[in-house]
Scaffold this motif. Structure first.
Motif, mmCIF file in Angstrom:
data_model
loop_
_atom_site.group_PDB
_atom_site.id
_atom_site.type_symbol
_atom_site.label_atom_id
_atom_site.label_comp_id
_atom_site.label_asym_id
_atom_site.label_seq_id
_atom_site.Cartn_x
_atom_site.Cartn_y
_atom_site.Cartn_z
ATOM 1 N N ILE A 26 -5.769 2.694 17.301
ATOM 2 C CA ILE A 26 -5.295 4.049 17.620
ATOM 3 C C ILE A 26 -6.240 4.713 18.611
ATOM 4 O O ILE A 26 -5.808 5.299 19.618
ATOM 5 C CB ILE A 26 -5.149 4.898 16.332
ATOM 6 C CG1 ILE A 26 -3.995 4.378 15.475
ATOM 7 C CG2 ILE A 26 -4.928 6.375 16.677
ATOM 8 C CD1 ILE A 26 -3.841 5.072 14.127
ATOM 9 N N GLU A 27 -7.549 4.594 18.364
ATOM 10 C CA GLU A 27 -8.533 5.222 19.273
ATOM 11 C C GLU A 27 -8.413 4.609 20.679
ATOM 12 O O GLU A 27 -8.434 5.308 21.680
ATOM 13 C CB GLU A 27 -9.967 5.005 18.745
ATOM 14 C CG GLU A 27 -10.295 5.841 17.519
ATOM 15 C CD GLU A 27 -10.180 7.347 17.768
ATOM 16 O OE1 GLU A 27 -10.306 7.776 18.932
ATOM 17 O OE2 GLU A 27 -9.902 8.092 16.798
ATOM 18 N N LEU A 86 -1.784 6.877 11.295
ATOM 19 C CA LEU A 86 -2.609 5.885 10.593
ATOM 20 C C LEU A 86 -1.970 5.499 9.255
ATOM 21 O O LEU A 86 -1.793 4.319 8.948
ATOM 22 C CB LEU A 86 -4.017 6.451 10.359
ATOM 23 C CG LEU A 86 -5.008 5.575 9.586
ATOM 24 C CD1 LEU A 86 -5.217 4.228 10.279
ATOM 25 C CD2 LEU A 86 -6.343 6.302 9.427
ATOM 26 N N ALA A 87 -1.559 6.500 8.475
ATOM 27 C CA ALA A 87 -0.983 6.228 7.146
ATOM 28 C C ALA A 87 0.321 5.440 7.277
ATOM 29 O O ALA A 87 0.527 4.442 6.575
ATOM 30 C CB ALA A 87 -0.730 7.542 6.407
ATOM 31 N N GLU A 95 -7.812 -0.515 7.533
ATOM 32 C CA GLU A 95 -8.024 0.897 7.924
ATOM 33 C C GLU A 95 -8.902 0.958 9.171
ATOM 34 O O GLU A 95 -8.619 1.708 10.101
ATOM 35 C CB GLU A 95 -8.697 1.682 6.772
ATOM 36 C CG GLU A 95 -7.776 1.982 5.614
ATOM 37 C CD GLU A 95 -8.431 2.823 4.528
ATOM 38 O OE1 GLU A 95 -8.080 2.685 3.358
ATOM 39 O OE2 GLU A 95 -9.320 3.634 4.890
ATOM 40 N N HIS A 130 -4.108 15.901 11.865
ATOM 41 C CA HIS A 130 -3.002 15.690 10.924
ATOM 42 C C HIS A 130 -2.018 14.662 11.491
ATOM 43 O O HIS A 130 -1.604 13.726 10.797
ATOM 44 C CB HIS A 130 -2.287 17.014 10.645
ATOM 45 C CG HIS A 130 -1.482 17.007 9.372
ATOM 46 N ND1 HIS A 130 -0.360 16.207 9.184
ATOM 47 C CD2 HIS A 130 -1.675 17.648 8.178
ATOM 48 C CE1 HIS A 130 0.114 16.389 7.963
ATOM 49 N NE2 HIS A 130 -0.670 17.237 7.325
ATOM 50 N N LEU A 166 -0.454 1.815 8.280
ATOM 51 C CA LEU A 166 -1.049 1.047 7.171
ATOM 52 C C LEU A 166 -0.013 0.711 6.112
ATOM 53 O O LEU A 166 -0.058 -0.360 5.500
ATOM 54 C CB LEU A 166 -2.207 1.826 6.559
ATOM 55 C CG LEU A 166 -3.467 1.881 7.406
ATOM 56 C CD1 LEU A 166 -4.451 2.923 6.878
ATOM 57 C CD2 LEU A 166 -4.145 0.505 7.465
ATOM 58 N N ASN A 167 0.953 1.622 5.906
ATOM 59 C CA ASN A 167 2.001 1.355 4.904
ATOM 60 C C ASN A 167 2.943 0.240 5.348
ATOM 61 O O ASN A 167 3.750 -0.244 4.556
ATOM 62 C CB ASN A 167 2.793 2.631 4.606
ATOM 63 C CG ASN A 167 2.009 3.565 3.691
ATOM 64 O OD1 ASN A 167 1.137 3.122 2.936
ATOM 65 N ND2 ASN A 167 2.272 4.861 3.771
ATOM 66 N N VAL A 185 -1.616 11.230 3.447
ATOM 67 C CA VAL A 185 -2.557 12.001 4.265
ATOM 68 C C VAL A 185 -3.097 13.155 3.444
ATOM 69 O O VAL A 185 -4.266 13.438 3.433
ATOM 70 C CB VAL A 185 -1.850 12.526 5.540
ATOM 71 C CG1 VAL A 185 -2.778 13.434 6.347
ATOM 72 C CG2 VAL A 185 -1.405 11.345 6.396
ATOM 73 N N TYR A 239 -0.156 4.703 1.409
ATOM 74 C CA TYR A 239 -1.126 5.622 2.012
ATOM 75 C C TYR A 239 -0.542 7.026 2.135
ATOM 76 O O TYR A 239 0.634 7.187 2.460
ATOM 77 C CB TYR A 239 -1.556 5.122 3.389
ATOM 78 C CG TYR A 239 -2.654 4.103 3.319
ATOM 79 C CD1 TYR A 239 -2.380 2.748 3.204
ATOM 80 C CD2 TYR A 239 -3.995 4.512 3.327
ATOM 81 C CE1 TYR A 239 -3.384 1.814 3.089
ATOM 82 C CE2 TYR A 239 -5.015 3.588 3.218
ATOM 83 C CZ TYR A 239 -4.703 2.243 3.093
ATOM 84 O OH TYR A 239 -5.708 1.322 2.974
ATOM 85 N N LYS A 244 -7.569 2.017 12.920
ATOM 86 C CA LYS A 244 -8.262 3.161 13.560
ATOM 87 C C LYS A 244 -8.748 2.749 14.954
ATOM 88 O O LYS A 244 -8.586 3.494 15.928
ATOM 89 C CB LYS A 244 -9.461 3.620 12.723
ATOM 90 C CG LYS A 244 -9.117 4.599 11.621
ATOM 91 C CD LYS A 244 -10.366 4.972 10.817
ATOM 92 C CE LYS A 244 -9.991 5.591 9.481
ATOM 93 N NZ LYS A 244 -11.140 5.753 8.566
ATOM 94 N N MET A 263 -2.609 12.372 13.834
ATOM 95 C CA MET A 263 -3.223 11.040 13.937
ATOM 96 C C MET A 263 -3.335 10.402 12.547
ATOM 97 O O MET A 263 -3.138 9.205 12.390
ATOM 98 C CB MET A 263 -4.594 11.132 14.596
ATOM 99 C CG MET A 263 -4.594 11.723 16.007
ATOM 100 S SD MET A 263 -3.233 11.163 17.055
ATOM 101 C CE MET A 263 -3.753 9.496 17.400
ATOM 102 N N ASN A 264 -3.604 11.209 11.528
ATOM 103 C CA ASN A 264 -3.642 10.682 10.158
ATOM 104 C C ASN A 264 -2.263 10.194 9.729
ATOM 105 O O ASN A 264 -2.122 9.175 9.063
ATOM 106 C CB ASN A 264 -4.114 11.756 9.169
ATOM 107 C CG ASN A 264 -5.618 11.894 9.159
ATOM 108 O OD1 ASN A 264 -6.337 10.953 9.492
ATOM 109 N ND2 ASN A 264 -6.114 13.063 8.792
ATOM 110 N N ASP A 265 -1.224 10.931 10.150
ATOM 111 C CA ASP A 265 0.146 10.496 9.819
ATOM 112 C C ASP A 265 0.439 9.140 10.466
ATOM 113 O O ASP A 265 1.021 8.253 9.834
ATOM 114 C CB ASP A 265 1.163 11.540 10.310
ATOM 115 C CG ASP A 265 1.337 12.696 9.317
ATOM 116 O OD1 ASP A 265 0.882 12.541 8.151
ATOM 117 O OD2 ASP A 265 1.898 13.741 9.687
ATOM 118 N N PRO A 307 0.831 -1.204 0.000
ATOM 119 C CA PRO A 307 0.000 0.000 0.000
ATOM 120 C C PRO A 307 0.865 1.254 0.000
ATOM 121 O O PRO A 307 2.030 1.214 0.372
ATOM 122 C CB PRO A 307 -0.784 -0.132 1.308
ATOM 123 C CG PRO A 307 0.050 -0.985 2.186
ATOM 124 C CD PRO A 307 0.813 -1.910 1.283
#
Lengths: 97, 97
Positions: free
Chosen positions: B15-16, B36-37, B8, B30, B40-41, A49, A47, B12, B32-34, A45
Motif C-alpha cells: 500500500i505504501e 488494509l483490512a 499485515e 481511516h 487482509l480479509n 478498523v 479484520y 502495508k 487506508m486502514n479500510d 481472518p
C-alpha cells in the motif's frame, strides 16, 4: 495503519476456556502461541478498523454455537500437532526416550 | 499470547509503495486502514510466533513477483471499493452532489 483481526481474540478466548481439556504436555507461552498461530492460519481472518466493533463481533462469535465448535475443532487439531512436536525447551524430545 | 500475521506487514508495504498509483480521492488513515483490512480479509493469513522470522518472510514475499502481483491486485480492488464508498468524514458523499 492500525487494523485488528478479531479472530485473534476469539481463538484466544477458546484456547483459554478449553486449556485443560486440550491435554497438552506443555502449556508454556511458546507452545500456546504455536497453537494460536496454527489455528489462525486455518481460519478466515476477520479484520476490522474500528476497535470499538471488536467487542460486538466477539459477542457474535460467542453466541454462534456452530462457529465456536468449528474453532474448537481447529484448536484441538493444532494442540495435537504441537503436543506431538513441541518446539519449546521444556519438554524433552519424545523421540529421544 | 503474542502472534503476528506477517501479511499485515507485506500488505502495508504494498500500500505504501503504490499509494499514488491507487488514485484514491482520500488517503486519510481511516480510508487506508479500510483498504488494509479489506485486503487482509481476502488473503490467507500467515501467522508466526517468532517475530525474528518476520523479516525473513517479508523478504520472501518481496522476492516473489507473482505473489506481489496477486497482493497488489487485491489492494487495488479494495482501494476501488473504498474510493467508491468512503467511510471517513473528509470526502463529501458523492451521491449528494
Amino acid at each position: 495503519m492500525k487494523v485488528q483481526n478479531v479472530m485473534e481474540i476469539v481463538v484466544k478466548d477458546v484456547i483459554e476456556k478449553y486449556k485443560k481439556e486440550l491435554n497438552m504436555s506443555c502449556t508454556c507461552d511458546h507452545c500456546m502461541n504455536d497453537v494460536l498461530a496454527m489455528t489462525l492460519n486455518n481460519l478466515s481472518p476477520q479484520y476490522i478498523v474500528d476497535e470499538a466493533n471488536s467487542a460486538y463481533i466477539r459477542a457474535i462469535h460467542q453466541a454462534d454455537r456452530q462457529g465456536a465448535t468449528a474453532i474448537l475443532t481447529k484448536v484441538a487439531w493444532a494442540a495435537g500437532v504441537v503436543a506431538e512436536n513441541p518446539r519449546c525447551e521444556n519438554v524433552k524430545n519424545p523421540s529421544n526416550e
